[in-house]
Write a protein that holds these residues in place. Structure first.
Motif, short mmCIF file in Angstrom:
data_model
loop_
_atom_site.label_atom_id
_atom_site.label_comp_id
_atom_site.label_asym_id
_atom_site.label_seq_id
_atom_site.Cartn_x
_atom_site.Cartn_y
_atom_site.Cartn_z
N VAL A 167 -37.31 3.18 58.27
CA VAL A 167 -36.99 2.67 56.94
C VAL A 167 -35.90 1.61 57.08
CG1 VAL A 167 -36.05 3.25 54.66
CG2 VAL A 167 -37.66 4.81 55.80
N GLY A 168 -34.92 1.88 57.95
CA GLY A 168 -33.87 0.91 58.19
C GLY A 168 -32.58 1.56 58.63
N LEU A 169 -31.54 0.76 58.69
CA LEU A 169 -30.20 1.22 59.01
C LEU A 169 -29.39 1.13 57.72
CD1 LEU A 169 -28.31 2.10 61.35
CD2 LEU A 169 -27.70 -0.31 61.60
N ILE A 170 -29.02 2.29 57.18
CA ILE A 170 -28.34 2.34 55.89
C ILE A 170 -27.06 3.15 56.06
CG2 ILE A 170 -28.52 3.08 53.48
CD1 ILE A 170 -31.64 2.85 53.87
N ASN A 171 -25.93 2.53 55.72
CA ASN A 171 -24.62 3.20 55.85
C ASN A 171 -24.42 3.78 57.24
OD1 ASN A 171 -23.96 2.62 53.16
ND2 ASN A 171 -25.04 4.45 52.47
N ASN A 172 -24.79 2.99 58.27
CA ASN A 172 -24.64 3.36 59.67
C ASN A 172 -25.43 4.62 60.04
OD1 ASN A 172 -23.67 2.26 62.05
ND2 ASN A 172 -21.96 3.68 62.14
N GLU A 173 -26.54 4.83 59.34
CA GLU A 173 -27.46 5.91 59.65
C GLU A 173 -28.86 5.33 59.81
OE1 GLU A 173 -25.38 9.75 57.54
OE2 GLU A 173 -27.02 8.78 56.46
N ILE A 174 -29.57 5.81 60.83
CA ILE A 174 -30.96 5.39 61.04
C ILE A 174 -31.82 6.25 60.11
CG2 ILE A 174 -32.86 5.21 62.68
CD1 ILE A 174 -30.72 4.89 64.88
N VAL A 175 -32.52 5.58 59.20
CA VAL A 175 -33.34 6.28 58.22
C VAL A 175 -34.81 6.16 58.64
CG1 VAL A 175 -33.96 6.46 55.78
CG2 VAL A 175 -31.64 5.73 56.43
N LEU A 176 -35.45 7.35 58.72
CA LEU A 176 -36.85 7.42 59.12
C LEU A 176 -37.67 8.18 58.08
CD1 LEU A 176 -36.59 8.74 62.82
CD2 LEU A 176 -36.76 6.36 62.08
N GLU A 177 -38.94 7.82 57.99
CA GLU A 177 -39.93 8.66 57.31
C GLU A 177 -40.42 9.60 58.41
OE1 GLU A 177 -40.89 8.92 54.19
OE2 GLU A 177 -39.67 7.24 53.47
N TYR A 178 -40.08 10.89 58.30
CA TYR A 178 -40.33 11.86 59.37
C TYR A 178 -40.93 13.11 58.74
CZ TYR A 178 -39.16 15.18 63.12
OH TYR A 178 -39.21 16.14 64.09
N GLU A 183 -41.00 13.31 54.97
CA GLU A 183 -39.74 13.25 54.24
C GLU A 183 -38.87 12.16 54.86
OE1 GLU A 183 -36.64 16.44 55.37
OE2 GLU A 183 -38.55 17.47 55.59
N ARG A 184 -37.87 11.77 54.13
CA ARG A 184 -36.94 10.74 54.59
C ARG A 184 -35.71 11.43 55.17
NH1 ARG A 184 -35.68 5.19 51.42
NH2 ARG A 184 -37.86 4.97 51.88
N ILE A 185 -35.38 11.10 56.42
CA ILE A 185 -34.19 11.68 57.04
C ILE A 185 -33.24 10.55 57.47
CG2 ILE A 185 -35.35 13.77 57.81
CD1 ILE A 185 -35.20 12.55 60.68
N SER A 186 -31.97 10.86 57.50
CA SER A 186 -30.93 9.91 57.92
C SER A 186 -30.19 10.50 59.11
CB SER A 186 -29.95 9.65 56.77
OG SER A 186 -30.62 9.08 55.67
N ILE A 187 -30.24 9.81 60.22
CA ILE A 187 -29.60 10.28 61.45
C ILE A 187 -28.35 9.43 61.68
CG2 ILE A 187 -29.88 10.65 63.92
CD1 ILE A 187 -32.98 10.61 63.35
N PRO A 188 -27.17 10.05 61.68
CA PRO A 188 -25.94 9.28 61.91
C PRO A 188 -26.01 8.54 63.25
CG PRO A 188 -25.43 11.50 61.18
CD PRO A 188 -26.90 11.47 61.47
N ARG A 189 -25.68 7.26 63.22
CA ARG A 189 -25.80 6.43 64.41
C ARG A 189 -24.91 6.93 65.56
NH1 ARG A 189 -25.80 -0.10 64.28
NH2 ARG A 189 -26.81 -0.40 66.29
N ASN A 190 -23.80 7.57 65.24
CA ASN A 190 -22.92 8.05 66.30
C ASN A 190 -23.52 9.25 67.05
OD1 ASN A 190 -22.55 9.87 64.20
ND2 ASN A 190 -20.38 10.16 64.62
N LEU A 191 -24.60 9.83 66.54
CA LEU A 191 -25.31 10.91 67.23
C LEU A 191 -26.50 10.39 68.05
CD1 LEU A 191 -25.53 13.74 64.54
CD2 LEU A 191 -23.91 13.52 66.43
#
Length: 152
Positions: free
Chosen positions: A120-131, A134-142
């Motif tokens: 989906v994109g990089l939003i608020n330093n989180e990688i957002v995926l359709e997974y 559902e839509r999940i946001s993975i913190p980039r520092n992880l």
């Protein structure tokens, strides 16, 4: 891997690569067996060919010989990032929106360390995926690694 050295090399070589109309995708400096390897991954619209890799290898090799930022002997390799191109820069997350990607985390996140979904994109330093529908946001520092995935 010496991250500071990798960043320094990236800053040094990126202008030379841009002058050739190419993009620096990634830099690796790794020891494999008894040998050290400096690997530069380059790309351009339509992909790179051997002439691109050879041209970059020549100009980068000359500059590195002159400035000598690496203390030990190493082998320089210049190549395409391949079909599973890494996603590192913010622009990558814009450019490849809608594409299938793999994200590996440094530790378990939501019970998993590997996610494959549509970017989906990089939003608020989180990688957002359709997974998994559902839509999940993975913190980039992880994130250990994010790259394009191949859908067979």
């Amino acid at each position: 891997m010496n991250q500071a050295l990798v960043q320094k090399i990236g800053v040094m070589v990126e202008p030379l690569i841009k002058e050739k109309g190419l993009e620096l995708i990634d830099v690796e400096y790794v020891k494999e067996g008894a040998h050290w390897y400096l690997r530069l991954f380059i790309d351009k619209d339509g992909g790179v060919d051997m002439d691109d890799c050879t041209a970059v290898s020549h100009v980068v090799s000359e500059m590195l010989d002159e400035k000598n930022p690496i203390p030990q002997a190493y082998m320089l390799e210049v190549s395409s990032p391949g079909l599973e191109r890494p996603l590192k820069k913010e622009e990558d997350f814009v450019r490849f929106q809608g594409n299938l990607v793999t994200v590996l985390t440094t530790s378990k996140f939501m019970g998993y360390e590997k996610f494959i979904g549509n970017l989906v994109g990089l939003i608020n330093n989180e990688i957002v995926l359709e997974y998994n529908d559902e839509r999940i946001s993975i913190p980039r520092n992880l994130v250990k690694k994010a790259h394009l995935a191949i859908d067979f």
